[in-house]
Design a protein around this motif. Structure first.
Motif, short mmCIF file in Angstrom:
data_model
loop_
_atom_site.label_atom_id
_atom_site.label_comp_id
_atom_site.label_asym_id
_atom_site.label_seq_id
_atom_site.Cartn_x
_atom_site.Cartn_y
_atom_site.Cartn_z
N VAL A 58 -8.01 -3.25 0.86
CA VAL A 58 -6.78 -4.00 0.60
C VAL A 58 -6.76 -4.39 -0.87
N LEU A 59 -5.72 -3.97 -1.59
CA LEU A 59 -5.58 -4.28 -3.00
C LEU A 59 -4.68 -5.48 -3.17
N VAL A 60 -5.15 -6.50 -3.86
CA VAL A 60 -4.36 -7.71 -4.07
C VAL A 60 -4.26 -7.99 -5.57
N ALA A 61 -3.19 -8.66 -5.94
CA ALA A 61 -2.96 -9.09 -7.32
C ALA A 61 -2.65 -10.58 -7.31
N PRO A 62 -2.69 -11.23 -8.46
CA PRO A 62 -2.43 -12.67 -8.51
C PRO A 62 -0.94 -12.99 -8.37
N ASP A 63 -0.37 -12.74 -7.19
CA ASP A 63 1.03 -13.11 -6.96
C ASP A 63 1.19 -13.59 -5.53
N GLY A 64 2.42 -13.84 -5.12
CA GLY A 64 2.69 -14.46 -3.83
C GLY A 64 2.39 -13.58 -2.63
N MET A 65 2.21 -12.28 -2.82
CA MET A 65 1.94 -11.40 -1.68
C MET A 65 0.47 -11.32 -1.31
N ALA A 66 -0.42 -11.89 -2.11
CA ALA A 66 -1.86 -11.70 -1.91
C ALA A 66 -2.30 -12.13 -0.52
N GLY A 67 -1.91 -13.35 -0.09
CA GLY A 67 -2.32 -13.83 1.23
C GLY A 67 -1.77 -12.97 2.35
N GLY A 68 -0.50 -12.55 2.24
CA GLY A 68 0.08 -11.70 3.27
C GLY A 68 -0.61 -10.35 3.36
N LEU A 69 -1.02 -9.79 2.23
CA LEU A 69 -1.74 -8.51 2.26
C LEU A 69 -3.10 -8.66 2.94
N VAL A 70 -3.76 -9.78 2.71
CA VAL A 70 -5.06 -10.00 3.37
C VAL A 70 -4.87 -10.05 4.89
N ARG A 71 -3.84 -10.76 5.35
CA ARG A 71 -3.59 -10.84 6.80
C ARG A 71 -3.22 -9.47 7.36
N ALA A 72 -2.44 -8.70 6.60
CA ALA A 72 -2.08 -7.35 7.05
C ALA A 72 -3.33 -6.48 7.18
N GLY A 73 -4.26 -6.62 6.24
CA GLY A 73 -5.50 -5.87 6.34
C GLY A 73 -6.31 -6.25 7.56
N ARG A 74 -6.34 -7.55 7.89
CA ARG A 74 -7.05 -8.00 9.09
C ARG A 74 -6.42 -7.43 10.35
N ARG A 75 -5.07 -7.42 10.41
CA ARG A 75 -4.39 -6.86 11.58
C ARG A 75 -4.65 -5.36 11.70
N LEU A 76 -4.67 -4.67 10.58
CA LEU A 76 -4.96 -3.23 10.61
C LEU A 76 -6.38 -2.98 11.10
N SER A 77 -7.31 -3.83 10.69
CA SER A 77 -8.70 -3.70 11.17
C SER A 77 -8.78 -3.90 12.67
N ASP A 78 -8.02 -4.87 13.20
CA ASP A 78 -8.02 -5.10 14.64
C ASP A 78 -7.47 -3.88 15.38
N MET A 79 -6.42 -3.26 14.85
CA MET A 79 -5.84 -2.10 15.51
C MET A 79 -6.76 -0.89 15.47
N MET A 80 -7.72 -0.87 14.55
CA MET A 80 -8.64 0.26 14.40
C MET A 80 -10.03 -0.10 14.88
N MET A 81 -10.09 -0.80 16.00
CA MET A 81 -11.37 -1.11 16.66
C MET A 81 -12.30 -1.90 15.73
#
Length: 888
Positions: A255-278
């Motif tokens: 998960v690539l993040v930058a210092p802006d408002g989307m950083a937290g949402g990208l982290v959560r999206a990465g966690r959800r993707l990890s859950d979907m991939m066992m």
């Protein structure tokens, strides 16, 4: 690393693969009891033994199953060790016997077993670790529900909480995992046939733990764990071989993040993707570009919160460095076998820019890209309040002021110099703005300079129009040169400041490391760490270390910190769990301090606390993290040093005790035996003995009694020296008189040896204790007698130099080996054989050294003297108001 550069193996992977002398661990993993783990392990062991392998059964639990018991026939089975506990005798795995036997392969059943109280280790997996460390291969068995990380999950599935657990890191060290898998239906069939449990136990287990839905869930956990281990082994093999990925044998998410408002949402999206991939492993990465402008305070805070969120959600974090954004990301992805890349895109501006998304689409061969838009993340929370910072518009205002000054200077030049090149004056203002204020103020200065130059100095003046075609080219070239100059100088300035910040941080870390390395004790290391953290952050810092069963404040800067019970609770959590706690974390956030564990190489060394406001910037966060790592190592090193000093003291004490016991048992018993034998002979046969025989026996009694008296005197003298009870009565002394008295005391023991004197007619007196000096000389003379043959000469001399009176005693014995000269004055040190039967306990020269040094003198030995033989002992005593010099 360029694309054409050959890929080299990962050094960390190679280092991990070269674990010296460690045995290999194979785990037979199953979903529950009864799947046949022990049975399959024994079958494989029999095949190994048939190949002439050295296979030993350390411990195997057959649970009365006949098929399993039959496989033990023909294998060497070690007896178990009895352990008494509360009146009962428990039979456990004999760890010491296994280490002494050192088989090629050891079978240790039930990896998660808890040992009986009184065992060396509380858990059997710890026994296995010690066996592996000894270089012995081990096979063991484990049910998936015993893994520490799965305890809560298994409890929800089965309703039974497992009390015997194995930490996941222990299983991660396994070199091989073999999954023993059968279907839930087959396992329940085995249960009904009594092959697992019998009678009522089997029926109860089938109705509770062994329900089909429970077994299906446990089977999935076992399959996932085995797949994860295989994937980790694949990644390790790729790193050791330097092979690029991705190999899509298992999913890995970046998960690539930058210092802006989307950083937290990208982290959560990465966690959800990890859950979907066992529950695939996932990493959150941020790329630092040295030549790019530093992020704003708001952006830095958002980035820190996103990385902290990733840690809380179970992901790992990494910071990449490089101006080539695409190359840095793809290089990391290939080296770590990343198969899924997640990045974001906003409507207001692209998070990474169009080039990154397009470049990744073009170059990320084999990896899937997930583009998350702002609407997808649902990020609606307001931005965090930034800490106070410098106003950025001041730089632009300064640039405009610089251009105004340049315009005034150009007007003065224009009034006094005809046809002057005024453009250079404005270019100078752009250059100054770039160096003083940075990139964007320099761009502002370039634009303002171009407008001012056109308005004030190009015809027609005081208008923005250009009257001559040649002036259009001049203005265009000037504008281009001004913009380029501003951009280049701004970049140089920003890059220089970034390099300066990095150099300052490195210098600060180096200074802190030097200070911590100089700490001799754990107290010194704790004080140095607290002071360095306080100096680096500008706030308060505290270091807590274990004291008994609790933590105690060891050092603080400034002293006397205010630690409340709530703060102590956060510190204990950080100590026990090895995780940050307190303000700014997800654990006890109401505390006034942020506590972080000091994790050393072997174990945690303590806890460090800082004020949360002191680490508000990313640079401060990194610096504190580096300090904590260095401080933990320093504390642990100081602790190791203290343990080493204690161990050395114990070793010396044991050595001295052994030497003293040897002296008492041999050197004291020998003269006593002679005295006892002579006295007994005189009592029993005195009347029938001749006068000559009786006289010889009496002389022997006297000699051995004197010898015994010398031994006891030596021990008493050494006790006085060691206990600091020695007092000297110094007076003016002629060393020649003392030498004559010492020779008279040993004259009866010369046994044909000749003493030669070499004294000057006049010799300066020294301030010395005559009795102590005489005893020191007697000890040296007795040593010379003991280690020189009869009919040889002992030379006794005295002379003086500029500041000292020197005494020399030289014998013609076989001498002292050069390697032993520095140790000749140690306690209980003596040569292997003495020519005189009255050799001492090895204390004489040590006592002489102590006496001489107590009087302010020095003593040394030189050997060989003549033709590879002989020993000379030199004593140097200072004359009045003279400084001793080295006479060697």
């Amino acid at each position: 690393m360029t694309p054409d550069e050959p890929r080299r193996p990962d050094p960390d992977a190679l280092l991990a693969a070269t674990r010296a002398q460690r045995g290999r661990l194979k785990v037979f993993l199953g979903m529950s009891p009864g799947v046949g783990k022990t049975y399959e392990m024994l079958k494989a062991a029999r095949r190994e033994a048939a190949k002439d392998g050295d296979v030993v059964v350390g411990v195997v639990e057959t649970h009365g199953r006949k098929e399993t018991q039959s496989l033990l026939r023909g294998l060497e089975v070690m007896p178990r060790a009895p352990i008494d506990y509360r009146g009962a005798t428990l039979m456990e795995f004999d760890l010491d016997a296994a280490l002494a036997r050192r088989p090629g392969l050891l079978l240790v059943d039930e990896y998660a077993h808890s040992n009986a109280p009184g065992s060396r280790h509380p858990k059997r997996w710890q026994d296995v670790e010690e066996v592996l460390a000894a270089g012995i291969d081990v096979w063991t068995t484990l049910n998936v529900q015993h893994l520490e990380s799965l305890v809560d999950v298994v409890t929800k599935i089965t309703g039974v909480r497992q009390r015997e657990t194995v930490p996941d890191i222990a299983l991660s060290k396994a070199d091989e995992i073999e999954l023993i898998d059968i279907t839930p239906a087959e396992l329940r069939q085995r249960m009904s046939e009594g092959k697992i449990y019998l009678g009522d136990t089997a029926r109860t287990a089938a109705e509770r733990f062994f329900k089909e839905e429970n077994l299906t869930a446990l089977r999935e956990l076992a399959l996932r764990r085995a797949a994860q281990t295989v994937d980790d082994q694949l990644l390790g093999a790729m790193k050791r071989a330097g092979v690029e990925g991705p190999w899509a044998a298992g999913e890995r998410i970046l998960v690539l993040v930058a210092p802006d408002g989307m950083a937290g949402g990208l982290v959560r999206a990465g966690r959800r993707l990890s859950d979907m991939m066992m529950d695939a492993p996932w990493t959150v990465a941020h790329v630092e570009r040295p030549n790019a402008p530093a992020p704003s305070a708001v952006g830095s805070q958002r980035l820190r919160e996103a990385l902290k969120l990733a840690d809380q959600l179970g992901g790992s974090t990494v910071t990449l460095t490089g101006d080539d954004l695409v190359g840095s990301v793809l290089d990391y992805a290939r080296r770590n076998n990343v198969t899924q890349i997640v990045l974001g895109k906003t409507r207001r501006r692209r998070l990474w820019g169009r080039s990154l998304i397009r470049a990744l689409l073009d170059e990320a061969n084999g990896a899937a890209l997930h583009i998350i838009t702002e609407e997808t993340t649902g990020h609606t929370e307001p931005p965090p309040r930034p800490p106070p910072t410098r106003r950025p518009w001041l730089g632009h205002l300064g640039a405009l002021g610089t251009v105004a000054l340049a315009a005034g200077a150009a007007w003065l030049v224009d009034q006094s110099v005809e046809s002057a090149n005024l453009a250079m004056v404005f270019l100078l203002s752009v250059l100054v703005s770039g160096l003083a204020f940075g990139l964007w103020p320099a761009i502002t200065a370039a634009a303002a300079a171009a407008v001012a130059y056109n308005f004030l100095f190009l015809e027609p003046r005081l208008t923005l129009s250009i009257g001559h075609a040649a002036d259009v080219l001049t203005f265009a070239v000037f504008f281009a040169v001004a913009m380029t100059t501003g951009w280049l100088t701004g970049r140089v300035r920003d890059h220089s400041r970034a390099a300066s910040r990095r150099a300052s941080a490195i210098a600060a870390v180096l200074a802190a490391t030097r200070r911590l390395s100089a700490a001799a004790t754990t107290r010194d290391a704790a004080v140095a760490l607290a002071e360095q953290m306080a100096a680096a952050t500008g706030g308060r810092a505290v270091v807590l270390a274990p004291l008994g069963d609790d933590l105690a404040v060891t050092a603080a800067s400034p002293p006397s910190p205010a630690i409340t019970p709530g703060d102590m609770a956060a510190a204990r959590w950080a100590w026990e769990k090895g995780e940050p706690a307190g303000a700014g974390t997800g654990t006890l956030p109401n505390a006034a301090w942020t506590f972080r564990p000091l994790q050393g190489v072997r174990a945690r060394a303590g806890v460090a606390g800082v004020e949360p406001e002191a680490v508000a910037t990313e640079d401060a966060e990194r610096f504190v993290a580096a300090l904590l790592d260095q401080g933990a190592v320093a504390l642990e090193r100081a602790e190791f040093a203290a343990e080493a000093v204690d161990a050395e003291a114990l070793r010396r004490t044991d050595r001295l005790r052994s030497a003293l016991l040897n002296s008492v048992s041999h050197d004291l018993r020998t003269p006593l035996s002679t005295v006892l034998g002579s006295v007994t002979t005189l009592i029993d046969y005195g009347k029938s003995l001749s006068v000559r025989v009786r006289d010889d026996l009496l002389v022997s009694i006297r000699e051995e009694a004197e010898r015994l008296n010398r031994y006891v005197g030596d021990l008493l003298d050494m006790t006085r020296l060691e206990g600091g009870a020695l007092t000297t009565r110094r007076e003016w002394t002629d060393v020649r008189d003392v030498l004559r008295a010492a020779v008279e005391r040993v004259r009866r023991r010369l046994d044909g040896r000749k003493v030669d004197w070499d004294f000057p007619d006049r010799l300066s007196a020294v301030m010395a204790d005559a009795s102590l000096l005489e005893q020191a000389l007697v000890n040296i003379l007795e040593n010379a007698i003991a280690y020189s043959p009869a009919d040889t000469t002992i030379e006794v001399a005295a002379y003086e130099d500029r500041g000292n009176v020197v005494i020399s005693i030289e014998d013609e014995g076989r001498g002292i080996p050069t390697a032993e000269l520095e140790r000749v004055f140690e306690k209980f040190r003596r040569m292997d054989e003495a020519t005189d039967r009255g050799k001492g306990a090895g204390l004489g020269l040590a006592i002489s050294k102590g006496f001489v040094e107590a009087m302010g003198g020095r003593i040394a030995a030189a050997s060989p003297i003549h033709e590879g033989k002989g020993t000379r002992i030199l004593i140097s005593l200072p004359k009045e108001r003279a400084t001793p010099v080295d006479f060697l």
